[in-house]
Design a protein around this motif. Structure first.
Motif, PDB file in Angstrom:
ATOM      1  N   GLY A 270       0.789  -1.221   0.000  1.00  0.00           N
ATOM      2  CA  GLY A 270       0.000   0.000   0.000  1.00  0.00           C
ATOM      3  C   GLY A 270       0.819   1.268   0.000  1.00  0.00           C
ATOM      4  N   ALA A 271       2.142   1.144  -0.077  1.00  0.00           N
ATOM      5  CA  ALA A 271       3.006   2.326  -0.108  1.00  0.00           C
ATOM      6  C   ALA A 271       3.050   2.960  -1.493  1.00  0.00           C
ATOM      7  CB  ALA A 271       4.428   1.950   0.328  1.00  0.00           C
ATOM      8  N   LEU A 272       2.638   2.208  -2.510  1.00  0.00           N
ATOM      9  CA  LEU A 272       2.626   2.696  -3.885  1.00  0.00           C
ATOM     10  C   LEU A 272       1.300   2.324  -4.533  1.00  0.00           C
ATOM     11  CD1 LEU A 272       3.943   3.840  -6.477  1.00  0.00           C
ATOM     12  CD2 LEU A 272       4.955   1.576  -6.843  1.00  0.00           C
ATOM     13  N   LYS A 273       0.483   3.319  -4.823  1.00  0.00           N
ATOM     14  CA  LYS A 273      -0.784   3.093  -5.513  1.00  0.00           C
ATOM     15  C   LYS A 273      -0.648   3.584  -6.950  1.00  0.00           C
ATOM     16  CE  LYS A 273      -3.527   3.576  -1.302  1.00  0.00           C
ATOM     17  NZ  LYS A 273      -4.626   4.311  -0.599  1.00  0.00           N
ATOM     18  N   PRO A 274      -0.951   2.729  -7.940  1.00  0.00           N
ATOM     19  CA  PRO A 274      -0.772   3.128  -9.338  1.00  0.00           C
ATOM     20  C   PRO A 274      -1.634   4.311  -9.764  1.00  0.00           C
ATOM     21  CG  PRO A 274      -0.899   0.752  -9.148  1.00  0.00           C
ATOM     22  CD  PRO A 274      -1.262   1.301  -7.805  1.00  0.00           C
ATOM     23  N   HIS A 275      -2.756   4.553  -9.072  1.00  0.00           N
ATOM     24  CA  HIS A 275      -3.655   5.665  -9.420  1.00  0.00           C
ATOM     25  C   HIS A 275      -4.045   5.621 -10.899  1.00  0.00           C
ATOM     26  CE1 HIS A 275      -3.707   7.729  -5.560  1.00  0.00           C
ATOM     27  NE2 HIS A 275      -2.417   7.470  -5.463  1.00  0.00           N
ATOM     28  N   ILE A 276      -4.641   4.496 -11.275  1.00  0.00           N
ATOM     29  CA  ILE A 276      -5.169   4.359 -12.634  1.00  0.00           C
ATOM     30  C   ILE A 276      -6.428   5.207 -12.728  1.00  0.00           C
ATOM     31  CG2 ILE A 276      -6.152   2.754 -14.322  1.00  0.00           C
ATOM     32  CD1 ILE A 276      -4.432   0.565 -12.922  1.00  0.00           C
ATOM     33  N   THR A 277      -6.398   6.195 -13.605  1.00  0.00           N
ATOM     34  CA  THR A 277      -7.532   7.119 -13.697  1.00  0.00           C
ATOM     35  C   THR A 277      -8.478   6.782 -14.846  1.00  0.00           C
ATOM     36  OG1 THR A 277      -6.122   8.631 -14.960  1.00  0.00           O
ATOM     37  CG2 THR A 277      -6.313   9.027 -12.591  1.00  0.00           C
ATOM     38  N   ARG A 278      -7.992   6.041 -15.858  1.00  0.00           N
ATOM     39  CA  ARG A 278      -8.876   5.626 -16.952  1.00  0.00           C
ATOM     40  C   ARG A 278      -8.368   4.315 -17.530  1.00  0.00           C
ATOM     41  NH1 ARG A 278     -10.871   9.906 -21.321  1.00  0.00           N
ATOM     42  NH2 ARG A 278     -12.394   8.201 -21.547  1.00  0.00           N
ATOM     43  N   THR A 279      -9.300   3.477 -17.967  1.00  0.00           N
ATOM     44  CA  THR A 279      -8.955   2.260 -18.691  1.00  0.00           C
ATOM     45  C   THR A 279      -9.712   2.238 -20.012  1.00  0.00           C
ATOM     46  OG1 THR A 279     -10.716   0.950 -17.671  1.00  0.00           O
ATOM     47  CG2 THR A 279      -8.578   0.978 -16.548  1.00  0.00           C
ATOM     48  N   PHE A 280      -9.122   1.578 -20.995  1.00  0.00           N
ATOM     49  CA  PHE A 280      -9.719   1.458 -22.325  1.00  0.00           C
ATOM     50  C   PHE A 280      -9.554   0.030 -22.814  1.00  0.00           C
ATOM     51  CE2 PHE A 280      -8.414   5.837 -21.882  1.00  0.00           C
ATOM     52  CZ  PHE A 280      -9.385   6.589 -22.533  1.00  0.00           C
ATOM     53  N   PRO A 281     -10.504  -0.482 -23.592  1.00  0.00           N
ATOM     54  CA  PRO A 281     -10.300  -1.790 -24.229  1.00  0.00           C
ATOM     55  C   PRO A 281      -9.300  -1.655 -25.371  1.00  0.00           C
ATOM     56  CG  PRO A 281     -12.350  -0.822 -24.988  1.00  0.00           C
ATOM     57  CD  PRO A 281     -11.818   0.096 -23.930  1.00  0.00           C
ATOM     58  N   LEU A 282      -8.751  -2.770 -25.810  1.00  0.00           N
ATOM     59  CA  LEU A 282      -7.776  -2.746 -26.897  1.00  0.00           C
ATOM     60  C   LEU A 282      -8.340  -2.060 -28.138  1.00  0.00           C
ATOM     61  CD1 LEU A 282      -5.007  -3.607 -27.994  1.00  0.00           C
ATOM     62  CD2 LEU A 282      -6.025  -5.812 -28.608  1.00  0.00           C
ATOM     63  N   GLU A 283      -9.640  -2.239 -28.381  1.00  0.00           N
ATOM     64  CA  GLU A 283     -10.264  -1.625 -29.558  1.00  0.00           C
ATOM     65  C   GLU A 283     -10.235  -0.096 -29.503  1.00  0.00           C
ATOM     66  OE1 GLU A 283     -11.276  -5.699 -29.119  1.00  0.00           O
ATOM     67  OE2 GLU A 283     -11.545  -4.032 -27.709  1.00  0.00           O
ATOM     68  N   GLN A 284     -10.017   0.464 -28.323  1.00  0.00           N
ATOM     69  CA  GLN A 284      -9.938   1.920 -28.170  1.00  0.00           C
ATOM     70  C   GLN A 284      -8.534   2.362 -27.757  1.00  0.00           C
ATOM     71  OE1 GLN A 284     -13.090   3.461 -25.669  1.00  0.00           O
ATOM     72  NE2 GLN A 284     -14.597   2.072 -26.559  1.00  0.00           N
ATOM     73  N   GLY A 286      -6.283   3.720 -29.463  1.00  0.00           N
ATOM     74  CA  GLY A 286      -5.976   5.055 -29.977  1.00  0.00           C
ATOM     75  C   GLY A 286      -6.432   6.151 -29.033  1.00  0.00           C
ATOM     76  N   ARG A 287      -7.619   5.989 -28.464  1.00  0.00           N
ATOM     77  CA  ARG A 287      -8.125   6.971 -27.503  1.00  0.00           C
ATOM     78  C   ARG A 287      -7.258   6.989 -26.253  1.00  0.00           C
ATOM     79  NH1 ARG A 287     -14.052   6.008 -25.881  1.00  0.00           N
ATOM     80  NH2 ARG A 287     -13.559   7.868 -24.638  1.00  0.00           N
ATOM     81  N   ALA A 288      -6.821   5.821 -25.813  1.00  0.00           N
ATOM     82  CA  ALA A 288      -5.949   5.743 -24.644  1.00  0.00           C
ATOM     83  C   ALA A 288      -4.648   6.494 -24.891  1.00  0.00           C
ATOM     84  CB  ALA A 288      -5.660   4.283 -24.309  1.00  0.00           C
ATOM     85  N   LEU A 289      -4.078   6.298 -26.066  1.00  0.00           N
ATOM     86  CA  LEU A 289      -2.823   6.951 -26.405  1.00  0.00           C
ATOM     87  C   LEU A 289      -2.990   8.465 -26.527  1.00  0.00           C
ATOM     88  CD1 LEU A 289       0.120   6.299 -26.931  1.00  0.00           C
ATOM     89  CD2 LEU A 289      -0.430   5.987 -29.351  1.00  0.00           C
ATOM     90  N   ARG A 290      -4.125   8.907 -27.112  1.00  0.00           N
ATOM     91  CA  ARG A 290      -4.368  10.355 -27.210  1.00  0.00           C
ATOM     92  C   ARG A 290      -4.453  10.992 -25.816  1.00  0.00           C
ATOM     93  NH1 ARG A 290      -4.265   8.498 -31.395  1.00  0.00           N
ATOM     94  NH2 ARG A 290      -2.081   8.800 -30.863  1.00  0.00           N
ATOM     95  N   THR A 291      -5.029  10.273 -24.867  1.00  0.00           N
ATOM     96  CA  THR A 291      -5.158  10.801 -23.511  1.00  0.00           C
ATOM     97  C   THR A 291      -3.792  11.141 -22.931  1.00  0.00           C
ATOM     98  OG1 THR A 291      -7.146   9.471 -23.179  1.00  0.00           O
ATOM     99  CG2 THR A 291      -6.091  10.330 -21.217  1.00  0.00           C
ATOM    100  N   VAL A 292      -2.797  10.308 -23.223  1.00  0.00           N
ATOM    101  CA  VAL A 292      -1.440  10.550 -22.729  1.00  0.00           C
ATOM    102  C   VAL A 292      -0.704  11.542 -23.627  1.00  0.00           C
ATOM    103  CG1 VAL A 292       0.794   9.463 -22.297  1.00  0.00           C
ATOM    104  CG2 VAL A 292      -1.311   8.317 -21.600  1.00  0.00           C
TER     105      VAL A 292
END
Length: 307
Positions: A270-284, A286-292
């Motif tokens: 619990g000393a390191l939380k990844p803090h995943i703020t959004r997930t996308f399926p493989l089909e999306q 491109g949208r995941a990459l644009r977010t970054v």
């Protein structure tokens, strides 16, 4: 045929496509993994644009996006020991990770703890491991003050948490929109922008003992001015020439399974939380990459694949 998200040449988003590719075959030192999750990182779109790591050969197109993944071992390549079909693992991709199947480098792959989800594990090999390497490289004694630039991003948020686990006080530089997030990590937030050095001095009147830069110039030069010892300046956001001219050094990546095991242990505790703020399926993907790529991502973005 298995699906993968690729780029067909160097350039912009117009080069990207979701396509069918033959299932990869693991070579010496490689593991074939059925991907369950892949982390999204700035280096992914930089490689598409033509960036090449030192010593890296020319890309063969179509090239699969992605540098980190978590999944289930399907097959180990010649000479690989310690991994067997069915093992749950996470590690650095040898030839891309935005795919249903990926090859991982065996010496940069670790077994996934049962208490760690595939999603969380997929965020560790690049962002968290880079953060860990940089904080370790600075080797600041407990009680020191570390300044982290880009503290609201994937590497930055991990660096803040890892620094805390080492007993350091952290000042985090990020946009005003990320203030709440940075402060939730336990850092003192300082807004980026003009007159940054003055705001840092006000936030840390006793001075800054170390700087971990994840942004580059002009932020890098500004924060170097507030540092007590320029030898305690490391960067993962600026070219070697720029940081050495200021008296600092690039982050020296260790890239071993031992580092992955260390950051996984921090995550499980619990000393390191990844803090995943959004997930996308493989089909999306491109949208995941644009977010970054747009530069405003908060925490980590993950692509979920398979079961």
């Amino acid at each position: 045929m298995p699906k993968a998200y690729v780029y067909t040449r160097h350039g912009g988003p117009e080069t990207e496509a979701l396509t069918d590719l033959d299932r990869p075959r693991p070579g010496p030192g490689e593991i074939l993994v059925a991907v369950r999750a892949a982390g999204v990182n700035p280096v992914d779109w930089k490689l598409r644009q033509g960036f090449r790591r030192p010593g890296e050969s020319e890309r063969v197109f179509p090239a699969v996006f992605g540098s980190e993944a978590a999944g289930v071992v399907e097959e180990a390549g010649p000479g690989v020991t310690g991994f067997a079909a069915g093992d749950e693992v996470f590690g650095s991709a040898a030839q891309g990770a935005y795919a249903e199947y990926a090859l991982l480098a065996a010496d940069m792959t670790a077994h996934k703890p049962a208490a760690l989800s595939f999603r969380d594990a997929a965020t560790l090999p690049v962002a968290a491991a880079t953060a860990y390497d940089g904080v370790r490289q600075l080797a600041l004694p407990g009680g020191s003050t570390l300044l982290v630039t880009g503290a609201g991003g994937g590497v930055g948020s991990a660096a803040v948490q890892i620094a805390h686990s080492f007993g350091l006080r952290v000042v985090g530089v990020a946009s005003e929109s990320k203030r709440e997030f940075v402060e939730s990590l336990g850092a003192v937030h300082v807004s980026s922008g003009p007159d940054l050095a003055e705001r840092v001095r006000a936030a840390a009147p006793d001075g800054i003992d170390g700087v971990y830069d994840l942004v580059g110039d002009p932020v890098l030069t500004a924060v170097a001015d507030v540092l007590k010892d320029r030898g305690k300046l490391v960067t993962a956001g600026s070219p070697k020439e720029a940081v050495t001219a200021l008296g600092g050094a690039p982050v020296q990546r260790v890239r071993t399974a031992a580092v992955l095991e260390a950051v996984a242990d921090l995550a499980v505790r619990g000393a390191l939380k990844p803090h995943i703020t959004r997930t996308f399926p493989l089909e999306q993907a491109g949208r995941a990459l644009r977010t970054v790529e747009d530069g405003h991502a908060l925490g980590k973005i993950v692509i979920e694949v398979g079961a």
